[in-house]
Write a protein that holds these residues in place. Structure first.
Motif, PDB file in Angstrom:
ATOM      1  N   ILE A 216       0.977  -1.195  -0.079  1.00 59.63           N
ATOM      2  CA  ILE A 216      -0.023  -0.002   0.116  1.00 59.63           C
ATOM      3  C   ILE A 216       0.915   0.997  -0.244  1.00 59.63           C
ATOM      4  CG2 ILE A 216      -1.939   1.371   1.442  1.00 59.63           C
ATOM      5  CD1 ILE A 216      -2.824  -1.321   2.314  1.00 59.63           C
ATOM      6  N   VAL A 217       1.861   1.214   0.874  1.00 60.98           N
ATOM      7  CA  VAL A 217       2.818   2.491   1.095  1.00 60.98           C
ATOM      8  C   VAL A 217       3.520   2.653  -0.304  1.00 60.98           C
ATOM      9  CG1 VAL A 217       4.733   3.451   2.148  1.00 60.98           C
ATOM     10  CG2 VAL A 217       2.672   2.337   3.519  1.00 60.98           C
ATOM     11  N   GLU A 218       3.824   1.385  -0.909  1.00 56.53           N
ATOM     12  CA  GLU A 218       4.669   1.908  -2.204  1.00 56.53           C
ATOM     13  C   GLU A 218       3.984   2.314  -3.301  1.00 56.53           C
ATOM     14  OE1 GLU A 218       7.937  -0.952  -4.983  1.00 56.53           O
ATOM     15  OE2 GLU A 218       7.009  -1.776  -3.092  1.00 56.53           O
ATOM     16  N   ARG A 219       2.855   1.524  -3.326  1.00 50.42           N
ATOM     17  CA  ARG A 219       2.153   1.816  -4.863  1.00 50.42           C
ATOM     18  C   ARG A 219       0.994   2.750  -4.488  1.00 50.42           C
ATOM     19  NH1 ARG A 219       0.635  -3.753  -7.872  1.00 50.42           N
ATOM     20  NH2 ARG A 219      -0.039  -1.979  -9.439  1.00 50.42           N
ATOM     21  N   TRP A 220       0.358   2.867  -3.620  1.00 49.32           N
ATOM     22  CA  TRP A 220      -0.879   3.873  -3.102  1.00 49.32           C
ATOM     23  C   TRP A 220      -0.712   4.243  -1.892  1.00 49.32           C
ATOM     24  CZ3 TRP A 220      -2.276  -1.707  -4.440  1.00 49.32           C
ATOM     25  CH2 TRP A 220      -2.331  -1.896  -5.776  1.00 49.32           C
ATOM     26  N   PRO A 221       0.323   5.189  -1.591  1.00 52.92           N
ATOM     27  CA  PRO A 221       0.524   5.824  -0.367  1.00 52.92           C
ATOM     28  C   PRO A 221      -0.544   7.092   0.153  1.00 52.92           C
ATOM     29  CG  PRO A 221       2.170   6.714  -1.936  1.00 52.92           C
ATOM     30  CD  PRO A 221       1.341   5.510  -2.704  1.00 52.92           C
ATOM     31  N   GLU A 222      -1.185   7.283  -0.987  1.00 50.54           N
ATOM     32  CA  GLU A 222      -2.087   8.432  -0.997  1.00 50.54           C
ATOM     33  C   GLU A 222      -3.355   8.052  -0.135  1.00 50.54           C
ATOM     34  OE1 GLU A 222      -2.934   6.700  -4.825  1.00 50.54           O
ATOM     35  OE2 GLU A 222      -1.296   7.101  -3.815  1.00 50.54           O
ATOM     36  N   LEU A 223      -3.666   6.678  -0.027  1.00 46.77           N
ATOM     37  CA  LEU A 223      -4.683   5.998   0.766  1.00 46.77           C
ATOM     38  C   LEU A 223      -4.722   6.395   2.254  1.00 46.77           C
ATOM     39  CD1 LEU A 223      -5.417   2.656  -0.881  1.00 46.77           C
ATOM     40  CD2 LEU A 223      -6.268   4.887  -1.433  1.00 46.77           C
ATOM     41  N   LEU A 224      -3.444   6.397   2.805  1.00 48.31           N
ATOM     42  CA  LEU A 224      -3.024   6.779   4.169  1.00 48.31           C
ATOM     43  C   LEU A 224      -3.370   8.077   4.705  1.00 48.31           C
ATOM     44  CD1 LEU A 224       0.044   4.572   4.706  1.00 48.31           C
ATOM     45  CD2 LEU A 224      -2.232   3.940   5.098  1.00 48.31           C
ATOM     46  N   GLY A 225      -3.494   9.162   3.506  1.00 52.11           N
ATOM     47  CA  GLY A 225      -3.642  10.215   3.723  1.00 52.11           C
ATOM     48  C   GLY A 225      -5.113  10.856   3.795  1.00 52.11           C
ATOM     49  N   LEU A 226      -6.213   9.672   3.677  1.00 57.46           N
ATOM     50  CA  LEU A 226      -7.532  10.017   3.358  1.00 57.46           C
ATOM     51  C   LEU A 226      -8.029  10.206   4.826  1.00 57.46           C
ATOM     52  CD1 LEU A 226      -8.377   7.266   1.082  1.00 57.46           C
ATOM     53  CD2 LEU A 226      -8.292   9.621   0.515  1.00 57.46           C
ATOM     54  N   ASN A 227      -9.271  10.825   4.965  1.00 54.21           N
ATOM     55  CA  ASN A 227      -9.889  10.943   6.078  1.00 54.21           C
ATOM     56  C   ASN A 227     -10.091  10.030   6.770  1.00 54.21           C
ATOM     57  OD1 ASN A 227     -12.915  11.040   7.596  1.00 54.21           O
ATOM     58  ND2 ASN A 227     -12.256  13.085   7.531  1.00 54.21           N
ATOM     59  N   PRO A 228      -9.743   9.577   8.147  1.00 49.89           N
ATOM     60  CA  PRO A 228      -9.937   8.444   8.833  1.00 49.89           C
ATOM     61  C   PRO A 228     -11.190   7.706   8.929  1.00 49.89           C
ATOM     62  CG  PRO A 228      -8.511   9.896   9.864  1.00 49.89           C
ATOM     63  CD  PRO A 228      -8.846  10.677   8.879  1.00 49.89           C
ATOM     64  N   SER A 229     -12.334   8.547   9.205  1.00 52.65           N
ATOM     65  CA  SER A 229     -13.559   8.092   9.124  1.00 52.65           C
ATOM     66  C   SER A 229     -13.892   7.453   7.853  1.00 52.65           C
ATOM     67  CB  SER A 229     -14.601   9.111   9.587  1.00 52.65           C
ATOM     68  OG  SER A 229     -15.795   8.699   9.566  1.00 52.65           O
TER      69      SER A 229
END
Length: 419
Positions: A216-229
């Motif tokens: 996830i961090v390597e290919r789609w790290p932007e997912l981790l910056g999404l709104n937590p809810s």
């Protein structure tokens, strides 16, 4: 009321009237002397809104910006816009590897870059990215897309995020890609580090394997910056569709779910059902190749129609091999189809592989087995394949695949299975 009382009230009323009149005259006089009414025909503008002519000339001639864009930029900067500082900033960005396109996009979106202090604001941030392994062109793309990044506190906001990414993807080359993708695709607003920590905790609490987190961090790290809810809801949906949370493919499932809104997701499922897929077919296909659902609905429909109409596939045969839908029609499917049709029509060889197996082959492998191997017997095979994704290996100026397919359409419907 006594006579003296009435006289006192009258005098106070008179004084208030006089004071009010004087106040009105004072305000009127003040407004006239400080903000004079301008003659509409006059070309004079207040100094605060008037950029130097040197600044206008520099941005127009050196940066290649249109007069309209320069006007907007200078209006925003006002008297702060100075050609001397702008030149220093832009020269440094160019020396650091930014292209003129990067610079134009950055200053058009955020003109305040031009008035930033070079040594205090711009230099340290560009050099930090360079120290993390990004190239000047990489940084240019980030700044062009996220020009406000120069106004973020790097030590408090950016460096901790980079540290988290590097912890999960320690290899330098992969970490650089992750950092680049994160800052290109993430919302860099308040609480960025906190959002990442919460979203990682959400995944770990459901037993997601560290290897999946690395993917996830390597290919789609932007997912981790999404709104937590919102992320928690989407992660829950991914858990339901892909129960094996410890599988690396869970990362693909999570990205597929997070990449679209619920209405878009529902529209794609509806379209697949129109092709005869059941919900069970869709779920089975998703669990084989989650990323096939990240294709736009229009493109997905176009590919399904092509495989059914041009290649005589049955819709449910495609559901059994959903990876077919992830291949580009223009760059892979049509070029290879044209080659195979041509060789079949010449009866040059007896094909032992199904077409979907041929589509799975690497470019170099296909080029060697089906193009180079038969170029002497069938010189046209080079022309047919000439515009493919690997056409750097072949002569240029060849005609396109669609023309080749039109020439071959006079033949009977082609069987994708081996003959």
């Amino acid at each position: 009321m006594s006579f003296l009382g009435r006289q006192w009230i009258i005098r106070n009323a008179q004084n208030a009237t006089i004071a009010s009149a004087c106040k009105g005259r004072f305000l009127l006089s003040f407004s006239i002397t400080t903000i004079p009414e301008r003659d509409p025909s006059s070309s004079i503008t207040p100094p605060v809104d008037c950029p130097s002519s040197e600044m206008v000339s520099y941005l127009t001639n050196s940066c290649g910006l249109s007069t309209e864009v320069v006007t907007v930029i200078c209006k925003k900067l006002g008297s702060r816009g100075r050609a001397h500082n702008a030149r220093k900033v832009i020269d440094f960005l160019r020396e650091s590897g930014f292209t003129d396109t990067h610079i134009r996009k950055a200053i058009s979106r955020n003109p305040y870059v031009l008035v930033a202090k070079l040594e205090k604001t711009v230099m340290p941030k560009v050099r930090a990215f360079l120290d993390w392994g990004l190239s000047g062109a990489d940084i240019g793309r980030i700044v062009a897309a996220r020009s406000g990044i120069f106004h973020i506190n790097f030590e408090r906001k950016v460096a901790p995020v980079v540290d988290k990414l590097r912890d999960l993807v320690p290899q330098d080359e992969r970490a650089v890609k992750s950092i680049k993708r994160f800052f290109l695709g993430s919302f860099l607003g308040p609480g960025l580090e906190k959002r990442i920590a919460i979203n990682l905790a959400t995944l770990r609490s459901h037993g997601v394997h560290e290897r999946s987190l690395s993917v996830i961090v390597e290919r789609w790290p932007e997912l981790l910056g999404l709104n937590p809810s919102a992320f928690k809801k989407m992660a829950k949906k991914a858990y339901e569709l892909w129960p094996n949370h410890r599988s690396i493919m869970f990362a693909h499932a999570l990205y597929a779910v997070c990449s679209m809104s619920e209405p878009v997701w529902d529209a794609k499922l509806k379209m697949l059902k129109e092709f005869g897929w059941t919900e069970e077919d869709i779920l089975t296909a998703f669990q084989k190749t989650p990323l096939f659902l990240t294709i736009s609905a229009s493109n997905l429909k176009r590919k399904l129609e092509f495989f059914v109409e041009e290649l005589s596939y049955k819709s449910l045969e495609i559901a059994a091999v959903p990876l077919l839908l992830t291949f580009s029609l223009e760059k892979r499917v049509i070029p290879r189809l044209a080659v195979i049709k041509l060789l079949d029509s010449k009866e040059i060889f007896r094909r032992k592989k199904s077409f979907h197996t041929i589509l799975h082959m690497k470019d170099e492998e296909f080029h060697k087995e089906f193009v180079l191997k038969h170029k002497d017997e069938c010189p046209d095979v080079l022309k047919v394949y000439g515009n493919s994704i690997n056409s750097t290996l072949l002569p240029r100026g060849c005609y396109g695949h669609r023309e080749v397919l039109l020439e071959l359409q006079q033949q009977a419907k082609w069987d994708p299975s081996p003959t």
